[in-house]
Design an enzyme around this catalytic site. Structure first.
Site, PDB file in Angstrom:
ATOM      1  CE1 TYR A  31       1.039  -0.219   4.441  1.00  0.00           C
ATOM      2  CE2 TYR A  31      -0.078   1.899   4.379  1.00  0.00           C
ATOM      3  CZ  TYR A  31       0.743   1.004   5.027  1.00  0.00           C
ATOM      4  OH  TYR A  31       1.295   1.321   6.249  1.00  0.00           O
ATOM      5  CD  GLU A 184       9.993   1.958  10.302  1.00  0.00           C
ATOM      6  OE1 GLU A 184       9.704   2.920   9.576  1.00  0.00           O
ATOM      7  OE2 GLU A 184       9.870   0.776   9.939  1.00  0.00           O
ATOM      8  CG  LEU A 208       8.047   2.695   4.774  1.00  0.00           C
ATOM      9  CD1 LEU A 208       7.697   1.443   3.991  1.00  0.00           C
ATOM     10  CD2 LEU A 208       6.825   3.512   5.052  1.00  0.00           C
TER      11      LEU A 208
END
Ligand code: PDD
Length: 290
Positions: A31, A184, A208
């Protein structure tokens, strides 16, 4: 709300997918979340590039060219209310008899897109900053893929909510000899500020590659803000002067409390103020140049 599903625009209430969709059965898909300012998709080329990277990572052919994506995205923005929106784009490996292995021959992927009003952070959050907790990063080793199988992220983010906090900062340990380091947030990227320098973890397989992360580093480079990209030990996170959180929907926020203790002064610091203001300028300039 009008959505896009497999070539058609329709009200969200009418959108239907099969229970055998591999997204539903296996979380087998990828996504993107793309912010839209003044009805223009922000950093679209970069989001489409990351989408291609995610598709390559799960060995799924891209169903559309960048030109086709751009057409669908612009049409969906036009069909929905609000100058500022956020697009959610989702591709799965399609509908097939349940079997872990890919359907052979391949089936048509499922493509879903929706647009919601963009919830930019309220002023009080910008003034107070947010509280975070830390937790072990128990995800897989391909966190660079924006996969829809988000169960670890969901559980990690809920830990923060249960603690009355905004986000969970993830800590990895790769070997018994190496210090634990920060990757993260459960749904965001994290920066550390120490002695006037902005520190960012490297874009590797353990995080990411955030589009907002890139914007922040570009802004730092363009404005002479000292910065360094390298692994950040957990001790440095706890000893930070400032901590910053970035994502497409949150832009940049100050983290003012970590594991119940104040970060630096306990108030958003000068690096946050500077980067937040430069980020707003950057956004305005990009949208004007469109
Ligand atoms: N999440 N890291 C993770 C694990 C994320 O899920 C996100 C974004 C980011 C920030 O990436 P970007 O700056 O490109 O938004 C980093 C989105 C917003 C989401 O899942 O809703």
């Amino acid at each position: 709300m009008t959505i896009y599903l497999n070539g058609q625009y329709m009200p969200i209430e009418e959108a239907k997918i099969s229970v055998l969709d591999r997204g539903f059965i296996f979380g087998d898909g990828v996504y993107e979340v793309i912010p839209v300012y003044s009805r223009k998709a922000f950093r679209l080329a970069e989001h489409l590039r990351r989408l291609q990277h995610s598709l390559d990572g799960i060995k799924l052919a891209n169903p559309y060219s960048d030109g086709e994506w751009t057409g669908i995205i612009n049409e969906l923005i036009a069909r929905n209310a609000g100058e500022d929106q956020y697009l959610y784009l989702h591709i799965t490996r399609g509908v097939a008899k349940r079997d872990h292995a890919f359907p052979s021959p391949p089936v048509k992927p499922t493509v879903f897109m929706m647009s919601n009003p963009l919830p930019t952070p309220p002023a009080d959050l910008l003034h107070s900053g947010v509280a975070c907790i830390t937790a072990p990063d128990n995800r897989w080793l391909r966190c660079d893929i924006k996969a829809i199988s988000l169960l670890p992220n969901v559980l990690l983010r809920q830990m923060a909510v249960d603690a009355g906090c905004a986000e969970t900062i993830l800590i990895r340990t790769e070997s018994k000899t190496e210090d634990a380091f920060m990757t993260e947030g459960a749904a965001s990227n994290i920066f550390v500020v120490k002695d006037g320098k902005l520190l960012a973890p490297p874009k590797d397989n353990l995080m990411l590659p955030g589009i907002t992360y890139d914007v922040i580093l570009e802004i730092a480079a363009a404005n002479g803000i000292p910065h360094e990209v390298r692994r950040i030990a957990v001790a440095e996170v706890h000893a930070a002067d400032e901590l910053l959180l970035t994502s497409s929907t949150k832009e940049v926020l100050a983290i003012t409390q970590l594991d119940g203790k104040p970060v630096g002064s306990g108030k958003p610091g000068p690096m946050f103020a500077r980067l937040h203001s430069l980020y707003q300028d950057f956004k305005r300039n990009v949208m004007r140049a469109h």
